[in-house]
Design an enzyme around this catalytic site. Structure first.
Site, PDB file in Angstrom:
ATOM      1  N   CYS A  90       0.822  -1.219   0.000  1.00 31.05           N
ATOM      2  CA  CYS A  90       0.000   0.000   0.000  1.00 31.05           C
ATOM      3  C   CYS A  90       0.852   1.263   0.000  1.00 31.05           C
ATOM      4  O   CYS A  90       0.326   2.353  -0.185  1.00 31.05           O
ATOM      5  CB  CYS A  90      -0.965   0.000   1.178  1.00 31.05           C
ATOM      6  SG  CYS A  90      -0.169   0.249   2.776  1.00 31.05           S
ATOM      7  N   HIS A 120      -3.839   5.119   9.890  1.00 32.12           N
ATOM      8  CA  HIS A 120      -5.225   4.654   9.930  1.00 32.12           C
ATOM      9  C   HIS A 120      -5.253   3.132   9.984  1.00 32.12           C
ATOM     10  O   HIS A 120      -4.286   2.471   9.608  1.00 32.12           O
ATOM     11  CB  HIS A 120      -5.981   5.134   8.694  1.00 32.12           C
ATOM     12  CG  HIS A 120      -6.180   6.613   8.672  1.00 32.12           C
ATOM     13  ND1 HIS A 120      -5.220   7.475   8.178  1.00 32.12           N
ATOM     14  CD2 HIS A 120      -7.197   7.394   9.121  1.00 32.12           C
ATOM     15  CE1 HIS A 120      -5.655   8.720   8.310  1.00 32.12           C
ATOM     16  NE2 HIS A 120      -6.848   8.697   8.874  1.00 32.12           N
ATOM     17  N   ARG A 139      -5.569  -3.923   8.821  1.00 31.77           N
ATOM     18  CA  ARG A 139      -4.328  -3.346   8.297  1.00 31.77           C
ATOM     19  C   ARG A 139      -4.127  -1.992   8.948  1.00 31.77           C
ATOM     20  O   ARG A 139      -4.834  -1.037   8.670  1.00 31.77           O
ATOM     21  CB  ARG A 139      -4.371  -3.180   6.775  1.00 31.77           C
ATOM     22  CG  ARG A 139      -3.113  -2.513   6.216  1.00 31.77           C
ATOM     23  CD  ARG A 139      -3.096  -2.512   4.698  1.00 31.77           C
ATOM     24  NE  ARG A 139      -4.232  -1.841   4.118  1.00 31.77           N
ATOM     25  CZ  ARG A 139      -4.254  -0.551   3.750  1.00 31.77           C
ATOM     26  NH1 ARG A 139      -3.194   0.211   3.926  1.00 31.77           N
ATOM     27  NH2 ARG A 139      -5.343  -0.041   3.216  1.00 31.77           N
ATOM     28  N   CYS A 180      -2.178   0.953   8.765  1.00 31.32           N
ATOM     29  CA  CYS A 180      -1.377   1.636   7.760  1.00 31.32           C
ATOM     30  C   CYS A 180      -0.709   2.824   8.465  1.00 31.32           C
ATOM     31  O   CYS A 180      -1.346   3.834   8.745  1.00 31.32           O
ATOM     32  CB  CYS A 180      -2.310   2.093   6.641  1.00 31.32           C
ATOM     33  SG  CYS A 180      -1.485   2.851   5.255  1.00 31.32           S
TER      34      CYS A 180
END
Length: 149
Positions: A79, A120, A134, A136
């Site tokens: 990501c 987040h 996840r 992030c």
């Protein structure tokens, strides 16, 4: 969010509160660190120091040095930012509802000790992780203490 391990049960010291003035934060942090940690900014994707790191250790809050994540909770999500499936202990982070992008509500993750923005957390994206979460997290919000993780 799902409850994870408790710090005391895991042998960790409880999280203490870190309170500083904005002038003290500005003196401690460089411009990018201040923008992301204290103003909820975001570093550019795929530019962070820890995006692809596989080194074993503990990830700490760059602002206050609180232990936040273990390297064995990190995974590759491609990501553009370091991704973790759980915090080191649930009392290490706090969650805030974030509607800064219209029509795309998110859950902001902050350091429980100093209230610095970390990134987040997203659920239900189909990652093969124990939590299906996840986290992030911006690299600029972290420091890595190498060792068992």
């Amino acid at each position: 969010m799902e409850q994870h391990q408790n710090s005391e049960a895991d042998g960790l010291n409880p999280v203490g509160k870190v309170v500083k003035s904005e002038a003290e934060w500005r003196a401690q942090l460089d411009d990018l660190e201040y923008q992301v940690l204290r103003q909820a900014g975001t570093e550019r994707p795929f530019t962070g120091e820890y995006t692809d790191t596989t080194t074993a250790g503990i990830y700490r809050c760059r602002a206050c040095n609180t232990e936040l994540f273990r390297s064995n909770q990190k995974f590759s999500s491609n990501c553009g930012w370091p991704s973790f499936f759980a915090p080191l202990a649930e009392d290490r982070v706090i969650y805030l509802h974030d509607e800064s992008i219209p029509g795309r509500p998110r859950t902001e993750v902050r350091c429980a000790a100093c209230d610095s923005h970390l990134g987040h957390v997203f659920a239900g994206e189909g990652y093969d992780t124990p939590t299906d979460l996840r986290y992030c997290i911006n690299s600029v919000c972290l420091t890595l203490e190498e060792g068992d993780g």
